[in-house]
Structure formats: C-alpha cells, structure tokens
Design an enzyme around this catalytic site. Structure first.
Site, PDB file in Angstrom:
ATOM      1  N   ALA A 222       0.834  -1.200   0.000  1.00  0.00           N
ATOM      2  CA  ALA A 222       0.000   0.000   0.000  1.00  0.00           C
ATOM      3  C   ALA A 222       0.873   1.256   0.000  1.00  0.00           C
ATOM      4  O   ALA A 222       0.605   2.208  -0.748  1.00  0.00           O
ATOM      5  CB  ALA A 222      -0.935  -0.002   1.206  1.00  0.00           C
ATOM      6  N   TYR A 223       1.890   1.263   0.823  1.00  0.00           N
ATOM      7  CA  TYR A 223       2.796   2.416   0.870  1.00  0.00           C
ATOM      8  C   TYR A 223       3.474   2.601  -0.485  1.00  0.00           C
ATOM      9  O   TYR A 223       3.494   3.705  -1.030  1.00  0.00           O
ATOM     10  CB  TYR A 223       3.835   2.206   1.967  1.00  0.00           C
ATOM     11  CG  TYR A 223       4.783   3.375   2.126  1.00  0.00           C
ATOM     12  CD1 TYR A 223       4.375   4.535   2.778  1.00  0.00           C
ATOM     13  CD2 TYR A 223       6.082   3.314   1.627  1.00  0.00           C
ATOM     14  CE1 TYR A 223       5.239   5.618   2.912  1.00  0.00           C
ATOM     15  CE2 TYR A 223       6.950   4.383   1.766  1.00  0.00           C
ATOM     16  CZ  TYR A 223       6.519   5.538   2.412  1.00  0.00           C
ATOM     17  OH  TYR A 223       7.381   6.609   2.537  1.00  0.00           O
ATOM     18  N   SER A 224       4.020   1.515  -1.040  1.00  0.00           N
ATOM     19  CA  SER A 224       4.725   1.609  -2.315  1.00  0.00           C
ATOM     20  C   SER A 224       3.791   2.089  -3.419  1.00  0.00           C
ATOM     21  O   SER A 224       4.145   2.982  -4.210  1.00  0.00           O
ATOM     22  CB  SER A 224       5.322   0.246  -2.691  1.00  0.00           C
ATOM     23  OG  SER A 224       6.249  -0.198  -1.721  1.00  0.00           O
TER      24      SER A 224
ATOM     25  N   SER B  10       0.906   3.721  -3.143  1.00  0.00           N
ATOM     26  CA  SER B  10       0.423   5.090  -2.933  1.00  0.00           C
ATOM     27  C   SER B  10       1.482   6.112  -3.297  1.00  0.00           C
ATOM     28  O   SER B  10       1.182   7.168  -3.871  1.00  0.00           O
ATOM     29  CB  SER B  10      -0.031   5.287  -1.478  1.00  0.00           C
ATOM     30  OG  SER B  10       1.055   5.209  -0.568  1.00  0.00           O
ATOM     31  N   LYS B  11       2.747   5.810  -3.004  1.00  0.00           N
ATOM     32  CA  LYS B  11       3.821   6.742  -3.342  1.00  0.00           C
ATOM     33  C   LYS B  11       4.101   6.746  -4.844  1.00  0.00           C
ATOM     34  O   LYS B  11       4.483   7.778  -5.417  1.00  0.00           O
ATOM     35  CB  LYS B  11       5.083   6.406  -2.550  1.00  0.00           C
ATOM     36  CG  LYS B  11       4.947   6.667  -1.050  1.00  0.00           C
ATOM     37  CD  LYS B  11       4.606   8.118  -0.739  1.00  0.00           C
ATOM     38  CE  LYS B  11       4.659   8.418   0.741  1.00  0.00           C
ATOM     39  NZ  LYS B  11       4.381   9.836   1.054  1.00  0.00           N
TER      40      LYS B  11
END
Length: 255
Positions: A161-163, A165-166
């Site tokens: 999710a972090y990867s 979203s960024k």
C-alpha cells in the site's frame, strides 16, 4: 553537516502538511529561516502545540485531516485568514501502513494508507493549486513539493500500500506539473530512501533492516538532508524543473 544554503522566502507563505514533526517540521524550520510565514497542517494537536512554541508568530498551527475534504476546506479558510497568499505547498503528511504481504493486507488499512498518502496529496493540491495559478494577476506563481518515496519507484516487499500510494504520488506530480507548465507554478516531488523519523515506529525491525540493506551508503538519510533539497525546490531558483522526480536515496535509486 555544513551550514545549508539559504534561500530568500521573504513575503512568501507556505503550507506544510505533516508540518509539526519529522521532515515536515524540518521544512517548516528551513522556510521560516528564509523569511517565510508557514501554516503547519497536522492532525497531531500535541505536535502542533510543541512546534508552535519553537517558531513563534511566523507560524500558524492548523489541525487538519488531509484525507477529509471538509477538514481541508476548513484548513484553507483558516490559512487564508492568516495569510492572503499561498506561495509554497509541501506535502509531507503520510503513513506507512502495516508491514505484511499483499495477500494478508487488511483492506481497511490499505484504504487508510491511500486516503492519507494519495487522497490527502490530491485534496491539498486541488485546493491550493488554483490560488497559485491565479497569482500575480493571472500569470501564476507557486512551488508544490510532494514527498513520495523510493518505494514508489522500486516497490518494497511487505509494503504494497505504501509503495503503490507513493508511486501514485509520483504520477500525480508529473501530471499536475505538465498541466501548470505554462504558468509560474512548479510542481515536483522527492523520493527519499528511508529516513529515521517517527514513521519508523510504524514499521517492523525486519522491514527497517531490509531498507538499510538496500542503501549503498549504508546509512539512513537525515531529516535535514531532505529538507535542504525541498528548500531549493520551494525557492525561486527552481525555475526550469517541473513534473520532475528528485531522488535522495544514498545511491539506492536506479532509474
């Protein structure tokens, strides 16, 4: 670290999301040192109070949830009551989410990461970019700096999710930069490798060790190093870069 270069932010007003801690607070300090006034947008009221005591009346503390449209609208109203112009936007608010594989990722946590990291960046740009576009009698002036991550370019395991979203923040930056290219507004993003901030508290030690192993310099970035780059991107000297991605990764970035 040597004394950083100084940029003239006199008569400039900045909004820094996540501005009361970590990279956001360091950016607030750099901007204030250059003569700017700053509205710190943050959802952590304790951090806002603590940061406000450091910077005095050149800084406004605004409690806001950047993922909520009504909260952003209220923050805009408060900010424009403090300053008639918004010349700089630094989008630093973000969360990591849990360190688990995609197949085990809780859907509600996935949505929360995207709400803050991507929707929050969209909402602030959506609210503030029109003010910048219409500045200087319609000629436009502004500097938008979105903080993405090297994870958005390479993809970290157990951080989907972090990867993702960024990666989306990078795409948003490129799109908005092209849309505003004929104005005086410049839109860029930075993609740091891991920097030791309070966000480390959201990660497992295994994931922290993995990130360090990927950095050829064999150390984490320092908050001030990221703020130094963002200061240049926020300045008048950044005049011919827009829709661009600036790595600050200790050698990790490969493209």
């Amino acid at each position: 670290m040597a004394n950083p270069a100084q940029y003239d932010f006199t008569h400039k007003h900045a909004v820094v999301t996540g501005g009361a801690a970590g990279i956001g607070e360091a950016c607030t300090a750099r901007l204030v040192a250059g003569g700017a006034t700053v509205s710190m947008w943050d959802r952590d009221e304790k951090a806002l109070t603590a940061a406000l005591s450091k910077f005095g009346d050149r800084v406004q503390a605004v409690h806001v949830d950047v993922s909520d449209e009504q909260s952003v609208a209220a923050a805009m109203k408060s900010t424009l009551g403090f300053s008639q112009n918004i010349d700089i936007l630094v989008n630093s608010a973000g969360i990591t989410g849990p360190n688990v594989s995609l197949i085990d990722y809780p859907i509600e946590e996935w949505d929360r990461v995207f709400a803050i990291n991507l929707r929050g960046t969209f909402l602030t740009c959506h609210a503030i970019a029109p003010i910048m576009k219409n500045a200087l009698d319609g000629k436009g002036y502004g500097r938008i700096v979105n903080i993405a991550s090297i994870a958005g370019k390479e993809g970290n395991p157990n951080a989907s999710a972090y990867s993702a979203s960024k990666a989306a923040v990078i795409g948003l930056t490129k799109s908005l930069g092209k849309e505003l290219a004929l104005t005086g507004v410049r839109v860029n993003c930075v993609t740091p490798a891991a920097v030791k901030t309070g966000m480390f508290d959201q990660m497992t030690q295994t994931h922290i060790d993995f990130m360090l192993s990927k950095i050829p310099m064999n150390r984490f970035g320092e908050i001030q190093e990221i703020a130094n780059l963002i200061a240049w991107l926020s300045s008048d000297e950044c005049s011919f870069s827009t829709g661009a991605v600036f790595d600050i990764s200790g050698g990790r970035g490969t493209y």
